[in-house]
Scaffold this active site. Sequence first.
Site, PDB file in Angstrom:
ATOM      1  N   SER A 149       0.726  -1.193  -0.004  1.00 33.19           N
ATOM      2  CA  SER A 149       0.038   0.203  -0.037  1.00 33.19           C
ATOM      3  C   SER A 149       0.880   1.352  -0.080  1.00 33.19           C
ATOM      4  O   SER A 149       1.985   1.104   0.256  1.00 33.19           O
ATOM      5  CB  SER A 149      -0.810  -0.073   1.185  1.00 33.19           C
ATOM      6  OG  SER A 149      -1.342   1.386   1.421  1.00 33.19           O
ATOM      7  N   TYR A 162      -2.826  -1.278  10.191  1.00 34.42           N
ATOM      8  CA  TYR A 162      -2.763  -1.143   8.945  1.00 34.42           C
ATOM      9  C   TYR A 162      -1.317  -0.612   8.304  1.00 34.42           C
ATOM     10  O   TYR A 162      -0.366  -1.117   7.599  1.00 34.42           O
ATOM     11  CB  TYR A 162      -3.787  -0.427   8.094  1.00 34.42           C
ATOM     12  CG  TYR A 162      -3.667  -0.724   6.678  1.00 34.42           C
ATOM     13  CD1 TYR A 162      -4.204  -1.929   6.004  1.00 34.42           C
ATOM     14  CD2 TYR A 162      -3.243   0.320   5.704  1.00 34.42           C
ATOM     15  CE1 TYR A 162      -4.240  -2.222   4.697  1.00 34.42           C
ATOM     16  CE2 TYR A 162      -3.563   0.128   4.489  1.00 34.42           C
ATOM     17  CZ  TYR A 162      -3.818  -1.098   3.969  1.00 34.42           C
ATOM     18  OH  TYR A 162      -3.800  -1.358   2.568  1.00 34.42           O
TER      19      TYR A 162
END
Length: 266
Positions: A149, A162
């Site tokens: 990401s 995350y």
Amino acid sequence: MTTSSRSRFKGQKVLITGASQGIGEATALYFAQEGARVALNGRKEDKLLAVRESLPKVPEGDHVIAAGDISKEDDVAALMDKSIQEMGGLDVLVCNAGYQIPSPSEDISLADFEGVMAVNVTGVMLACRAALRYWFKEGIQGRIVVNSSVHQLIPKPHYLGYSASKGAVGNIVRTLALEYASRGIRVNAVAPGAIVTPINDSWVKDPKQYEAVSSHIPMKRPGQSEEIAATVGFLAASESSYITGQTLYVDGGLTLYGDFEKNWSS
């Protein structure tokens, strides 16, 4: 259902984790269209069966359903064994599965933090380890592509687990790439920005939110799952044969610090 005439991965075997929707589903379609036989992993078999129905068929046989929880060691061993046995091997591993839980960092529960890390980090480790062991045994120069990401680089407040997990994924990729480069095994990551997927429906389906998200992206639009899938394919293909240990950001310019497009700081 038509079969694509493309054949970049003809005869190759590809396992994709988190293949039931979004980027994972688009990646499965990409590889199948390029001639690969695909093993689909996810926790819900009914969703995987629906994805399989949408894939073009290949001469080598049916695409494989390899359901299981990648955060669990026994599940990974079982789904890897099933994928290899039914496909007759494994050439490419795509570690796509992942998720996130929002929370102010002072309120995040240990269970939520550990749950995110279990899937996004431990799951990647377990899947990579299983693939590496098979490739060593068979003398195969396999390829791993991990879905990371932009938050491997950009902090994401309210998503501490995350952000931490994607930072860890970046170093897993670099470590494995260095450790096994001499064996001809390549390990890379793709780092998507804001992508139109079911997990992002909260802003994708809200015109005002969609515009707000787009306004922060230098290219002024979110990406599509198919664009990420094509990048995964490139990193698994012979065209990238001299690339390893890299994270390729596919983000419409998000990591270019778009606020600096206009010179306000000098």
